[in-house]
Motif scaffolding. Structure first.
Motif, PDB file in Angstrom:
ATOM      1  N   TYR A 150      15.387 -15.748   7.841  1.00 14.47           N
ATOM      2  CA  TYR A 150      15.590 -17.064   8.306  1.00 14.47           C
ATOM      3  C   TYR A 150      15.082 -17.178   9.869  1.00 14.47           C
ATOM      4  O   TYR A 150      14.589 -16.083  10.633  1.00 14.47           O
ATOM      5  CB  TYR A 150      17.117 -17.707   8.315  1.00 14.47           C
ATOM      6  CG  TYR A 150      18.029 -16.751   8.963  1.00 14.47           C
ATOM      7  CD1 TYR A 150      18.379 -16.778  10.131  1.00 14.47           C
ATOM      8  CD2 TYR A 150      18.595 -15.564   8.069  1.00 14.47           C
ATOM      9  CE1 TYR A 150      19.128 -16.137  10.965  1.00 14.47           C
ATOM     10  CE2 TYR A 150      19.444 -14.822   8.860  1.00 14.47           C
ATOM     11  CZ  TYR A 150      19.934 -14.989  10.184  1.00 14.47           C
ATOM     12  OH  TYR A 150      20.653 -14.266  10.817  1.00 14.47           O
TER      13      TYR A 150
ATOM     14  N   TYR B 151      15.718 -16.511  13.217  1.00 19.98           N
ATOM     15  CA  TYR B 151      16.608 -15.894  14.120  1.00 19.98           C
ATOM     16  C   TYR B 151      16.862 -16.859  15.397  1.00 19.98           C
ATOM     17  O   TYR B 151      18.064 -17.045  16.003  1.00 19.98           O
ATOM     18  CB  TYR B 151      16.361 -14.528  14.496  1.00 19.98           C
ATOM     19  CG  TYR B 151      16.119 -13.679  13.258  1.00 19.98           C
ATOM     20  CD1 TYR B 151      16.583 -13.914  12.019  1.00 19.98           C
ATOM     21  CD2 TYR B 151      15.086 -12.685  13.235  1.00 19.98           C
ATOM     22  CE1 TYR B 151      16.368 -13.009  10.927  1.00 19.98           C
ATOM     23  CE2 TYR B 151      14.986 -11.769  12.156  1.00 19.98           C
ATOM     24  CZ  TYR B 151      15.778 -12.090  10.936  1.00 19.98           C
ATOM     25  OH  TYR B 151      15.487 -11.247   9.955  1.00 19.98           O
TER      26      TYR B 151
ATOM     27  N   ARG C 225      18.656 -20.299  15.195  1.00 18.24           N
ATOM     28  CA  ARG C 225      19.921 -20.090  14.950  1.00 18.24           C
ATOM     29  C   ARG C 225      20.749 -19.788  16.272  1.00 18.24           C
ATOM     30  O   ARG C 225      21.849 -20.495  16.638  1.00 18.24           O
ATOM     31  CB  ARG C 225      20.381 -18.749  14.123  1.00 18.24           C
ATOM     32  CG  ARG C 225      21.532 -18.546  13.641  1.00 18.24           C
ATOM     33  CD  ARG C 225      22.395 -17.578  14.322  1.00 18.24           C
ATOM     34  NE  ARG C 225      23.729 -17.175  14.005  1.00 18.24           N
ATOM     35  CZ  ARG C 225      24.167 -16.121  13.453  1.00 18.24           C
ATOM     36  NH1 ARG C 225      23.281 -15.159  13.233  1.00 18.24           N
ATOM     37  NH2 ARG C 225      25.540 -16.254  13.276  1.00 18.24           N
TER      38      ARG C 225
ATOM     39  N   ARG D 229      30.535 -11.761  13.296  1.00 17.49           N
ATOM     40  CA  ARG D 229      30.252 -13.357  13.240  1.00 17.49           C
ATOM     41  C   ARG D 229      29.915 -13.886  14.607  1.00 17.49           C
ATOM     42  O   ARG D 229      30.750 -13.548  15.584  1.00 17.49           O
ATOM     43  CB  ARG D 229      31.363 -14.030  12.533  1.00 17.49           C
ATOM     44  CG  ARG D 229      31.366 -13.659  11.041  1.00 17.49           C
ATOM     45  CD  ARG D 229      32.704 -14.272  10.396  1.00 17.49           C
ATOM     46  NE  ARG D 229      32.695 -13.623   9.191  1.00 17.49           N
ATOM     47  CZ  ARG D 229      32.240 -14.731   7.997  1.00 17.49           C
ATOM     48  NH1 ARG D 229      31.541 -15.593   8.341  1.00 17.49           N
ATOM     49  NH2 ARG D 229      32.226 -14.044   6.807  1.00 17.49           N
TER      50      ARG D 229
ATOM     51  N   ASP E 118      29.221 -19.894  15.142  1.00 17.07           N
ATOM     52  CA  ASP E 118      28.991 -20.759  14.182  1.00 17.07           C
ATOM     53  C   ASP E 118      29.253 -20.084  12.830  1.00 17.07           C
ATOM     54  O   ASP E 118      29.057 -20.817  11.819  1.00 17.07           O
ATOM     55  CB  ASP E 118      27.320 -20.717  14.022  1.00 17.07           C
ATOM     56  CG  ASP E 118      26.633 -19.354  13.875  1.00 17.07           C
ATOM     57  OD1 ASP E 118      27.299 -18.345  13.898  1.00 17.07           O
ATOM     58  OD2 ASP E 118      25.427 -19.534  13.890  1.00 17.07           O
TER      59      ASP E 118
ATOM     60  N   ARG F 285      28.560 -17.381  11.208  1.00 17.05           N
ATOM     61  CA  ARG F 285      27.685 -16.671  10.227  1.00 17.05           C
ATOM     62  C   ARG F 285      27.533 -15.315  10.879  1.00 17.05           C
ATOM     63  O   ARG F 285      27.710 -15.013  12.162  1.00 17.05           O
ATOM     64  CB  ARG F 285      26.337 -17.197  10.372  1.00 17.05           C
ATOM     65  CG  ARG F 285      26.282 -18.617   9.805  1.00 17.05           C
ATOM     66  CD  ARG F 285      24.974 -19.689  10.309  1.00 17.05           C
ATOM     67  NE  ARG F 285      23.756 -18.653   9.817  1.00 17.05           N
ATOM     68  CZ  ARG F 285      22.525 -19.225  10.040  1.00 17.05           C
ATOM     69  NH1 ARG F 285      22.564 -20.195  10.906  1.00 17.05           N
ATOM     70  NH2 ARG F 285      21.620 -18.451   9.966  1.00 17.05           N
ATOM     71  N   GLY F 286      27.379 -14.281  10.044  1.00 17.14           N
ATOM     72  CA  GLY F 286      27.353 -12.653  10.448  1.00 17.14           C
ATOM     73  C   GLY F 286      25.914 -12.451  11.167  1.00 17.14           C
ATOM     74  O   GLY F 286      25.144 -13.353  11.704  1.00 17.14           O
ATOM     75  N   ARG F 287      25.856 -11.102  11.533  1.00 20.60           N
ATOM     76  CA  ARG F 287      24.763 -10.525  12.303  1.00 20.60           C
ATOM     77  C   ARG F 287      24.388 -11.247  13.451  1.00 20.60           C
ATOM     78  O   ARG F 287      23.264 -11.511  13.719  1.00 20.60           O
ATOM     79  CB  ARG F 287      23.406 -10.283  11.448  1.00 20.60           C
ATOM     80  CG  ARG F 287      22.998 -11.426  10.472  1.00 20.60           C
ATOM     81  CD  ARG F 287      21.644 -11.021   9.802  1.00 20.60           C
ATOM     82  NE  ARG F 287      20.626 -11.042  10.893  1.00 20.60           N
ATOM     83  CZ  ARG F 287      19.743 -10.414  10.936  1.00 20.60           C
ATOM     84  NH1 ARG F 287      19.307  -9.220   9.958  1.00 20.60           N
ATOM     85  NH2 ARG F 287      18.713 -10.446  11.552  1.00 20.60           N
ATOM     86  N   PHE F 288      25.495 -11.673  14.158  1.00 16.68           N
ATOM     87  CA  PHE F 288      25.052 -12.411  15.446  1.00 16.68           C
ATOM     88  C   PHE F 288      24.426 -11.662  16.591  1.00 16.68           C
ATOM     89  O   PHE F 288      23.545 -12.319  17.136  1.00 16.68           O
ATOM     90  CB  PHE F 288      26.462 -13.097  15.889  1.00 16.68           C
ATOM     91  CG  PHE F 288      26.376 -14.077  17.125  1.00 16.68           C
ATOM     92  CD1 PHE F 288      25.522 -15.216  16.817  1.00 16.68           C
ATOM     93  CD2 PHE F 288      27.029 -13.692  18.259  1.00 16.68           C
ATOM     94  CE1 PHE F 288      25.501 -16.050  17.786  1.00 16.68           C
ATOM     95  CE2 PHE F 288      26.899 -14.632  19.299  1.00 16.68           C
ATOM     96  CZ  PHE F 288      25.994 -15.743  19.007  1.00 16.68           C
TER      97      PHE F 288
ATOM     98  N   PRO G 239      35.381 -14.281   3.674  1.00 14.89           N
ATOM     99  CA  PRO G 239      34.115 -14.411   4.124  1.00 14.89           C
ATOM    100  C   PRO G 239      33.064 -13.779   2.989  1.00 14.89           C
ATOM    101  O   PRO G 239      33.463 -12.954   2.355  1.00 14.89           O
ATOM    102  CB  PRO G 239      34.150 -13.200   5.404  1.00 14.89           C
ATOM    103  CG  PRO G 239      35.219 -12.314   5.001  1.00 14.89           C
ATOM    104  CD  PRO G 239      36.221 -13.074   4.184  1.00 14.89           C
ATOM    105  N   THR G 240      31.921 -14.450   3.041  1.00 16.37           N
ATOM    106  CA  THR G 240      30.908 -14.305   2.345  1.00 16.37           C
ATOM    107  C   THR G 240      30.168 -12.865   2.867  1.00 16.37           C
ATOM    108  O   THR G 240      29.898 -12.575   3.740  1.00 16.37           O
ATOM    109  CB  THR G 240      29.937 -15.215   2.019  1.00 16.37           C
ATOM    110  OG1 THR G 240      29.464 -15.729   3.219  1.00 16.37           O
ATOM    111  CG2 THR G 240      30.441 -16.592   1.292  1.00 16.37           C
TER     112      THR G 240
ATOM    113  N   THR H 258      27.177 -10.950   3.913  1.00 18.02           N
ATOM    114  CA  THR H 258      25.814 -11.210   4.571  1.00 18.02           C
ATOM    115  C   THR H 258      24.763 -10.309   4.206  1.00 18.02           C
ATOM    116  O   THR H 258      25.232  -8.842   4.142  1.00 18.02           O
ATOM    117  CB  THR H 258      26.233 -11.381   6.116  1.00 18.02           C
ATOM    118  OG1 THR H 258      26.921 -10.345   6.455  1.00 18.02           O
ATOM    119  CG2 THR H 258      26.666 -12.741   6.310  1.00 18.02           C
TER     120      THR H 258
END
Ligand SMILES: [Zn+2]
Length: 429
Positions: A309, A311, A314, A338, A341, A343-346, A422-423, A425
């Motif tokens: 996506y 990066y 984001r 996280r 936001d 979301r993971g892999r910050f 958590p989902t 990632t």
């Protein structure tokens, strides 16, 4: 590919005179170097590069004592995933061989050894490594090897390296592709274009890698690309984490990866280029990239040509929301955690923007200078200040403003505990 047994018939006799000449000349060189004249100590750049296969595997045979050694037929046979076997005929003029050891290597500077037994029936020394029963090693890694012997009179002999073997598979269909940049192994269940796409991706990044690191990898990397979980799991020991979709190792000199939901474009133009970035880190600045940090993962992410996506957008969104945390003061965000936001892999994405900011404003040459600094074990922030020519607070401000954030980091408000599960990632990169 090749048949399942490849025999090499290269008997040779090592002349004692030749050995003595060799040892004497080596001894002379050493004496001359430590002589009375004040020659400056050789810089690291002048020393032979032992990451270079031509140097590491180019070492000549070495003998001690006065025996004549004869090596006869030798074989290498792969039984993937159950290891491989080496055999050799050998003798010493001074008596029976008391110990025989095979030493093998998948990549320069990494060796494993195993004692051999003498097999009366075949008249050969035999050494076997059991494969998955002992360690997780993927197929198609290079297998270069040498033999080491001691006879009953105490004479020793270390052979030259025999190169060119591989931990091959005979019961699955694989294709091999090779360019000046990489050797690629593609499992038959993957789309046919996977191999060529990997070569193309590596060619597209070649000059970027060269400028960013100062030179290309010394050892041509291998990418071993699996098309299914079943084939992937064959080489891995025990019940492995199902979220792991890849592993990169300088010990094997390459990367092993199973295709994930990102498909082959992500695999070839994303993952392979990212993982090759880690191989560069290992060669050029082995202690300069602490595992699990935004610094190491952001750097590898910078070399991807395909993104899962956007990066940068984001991180810009986080910045616009006034939530961009401090980066260079302390450890900064963790790689996989996280972000504000949720979301993971910050750390991957934040780190990516930092390296991109450096290269866009200071060029790939600044990347190379930073690598030279951290590769000499200097502190990261000290190196950044020197290469970018400003204090660390100004560096952080300039990067923040580039992202559309306030020049200084906001005081962090503790984020509430997330109560929904958590989902997962997509990691493994
Ligand atoms: Zn990574």
């Amino acid at each position: 590919m090749q048949g399942n047994v490849r025999k090499l018939f290269l008997p040779f006799l090592l002349s004692l005179t030749l050995m003595i000449t060799l040892l004497v000349s080596v001894g002379f060189e050493a004496t001359a170097q430590s002589g009375a004249t004040e020659t400056p100590t050789s810089s690291p750049e002048d020393r032979p590069n032992r990451n270079d296969p031509a140097v590491f595997y180019g070492e000549p045979a070495v003998a001690t004592g006065d025996a004549e050694w004869t090596l006869g037929e030798r074989t290498f046979e792969s039984f993937y995933p159950n290891g491989f076997t080496f055999t050799i005929e050998a003798s010493s003029s001074a008596g029976a061989i008391e110990s025989a050891t095979v030493v093998w290597s998948h990549a320069p500077r990494n060796i494993t050894r195993r004692a051999a037994e003498f097999d009366e029936e075949s008249g050969r020394f035999v050494a076997t490594w059991p494969g998955i029963a002992e360690a997780s090693i993927p197929p198609w890694v290079a297998v270069n090897y040498q033999w080491r012997f001691t006879d009953e009179a105490g004479n020793t002999y270390v052979s030259e390296w025999f190169t060119g073997e591989e931990y091959y598979i005979t019961d699955e269909e694989w294709s091999r592709y090779e360019s000046e940049d990489i050797i690629v192994f593609v499992e038959g269940t993957l789309p046919e274009e996977t191999g060529q796409m990997t070569l193309d991706a590596m060619a597209a990044q070649r000059e970027t890698y060269r400028q960013a690191w100062g030179s290309l990898l010394s050892n041509k990397p291998r990418a071993i690309l699996f098309g299914s979980r079943d084939s992937w799991n064959r080489w891995r020991r025990g019940t492995e984490n199902p979220n792991v979709i890849g592993q990169t190792s300088s010990e094997w000199g390459g990367i092993a990866q199973v295709v994930s939901r990102g498909g082959i474009e992500d695999l070839t133009y994303g993952t392979v280029l990212h993982e090759v970035g880690h191989l560069y880190q290992n060669e050029f600045a082995p202690s300069g990239f602490p595992a699990g940090t935004w610094w190491i993962e952001g750097n590898a992410t910078f070399f991807e040509l395909y993104q899962q996506y956007d990066y940068e957008q984001r991180v810009r969104d986080v910045a616009a929301a006034g939530q961009l945390p401090p980066l260079l003061d302390g450890s900064g965000p963790g790689a996989t955690g996280r972000g504000p936001d949720g979301r993971g892999r910050f750390g991957y994405d934040v780190g990516y923007t930092f390296w991109k900011w450096i290269v866009m404003n200071y060029g790939l040459d600044a990347h190379r200078q930073i690598i030279e600094g951290v590769g000499r074990n200097r502190l990261r922030n000290e190196v950044l200040e020197e290469v970018l020519g400003m204090p660390i607070q100004e560096i952080e401000s300039a990067w923040r403003v580039w992202l559309g954030a306030s020049p200084t980091a906001p005081t962090l408000i503790p984020t509430p505990t997330i109560r929904i599960p958590p989902t997962v990632t997509p990691f493994g990169q």
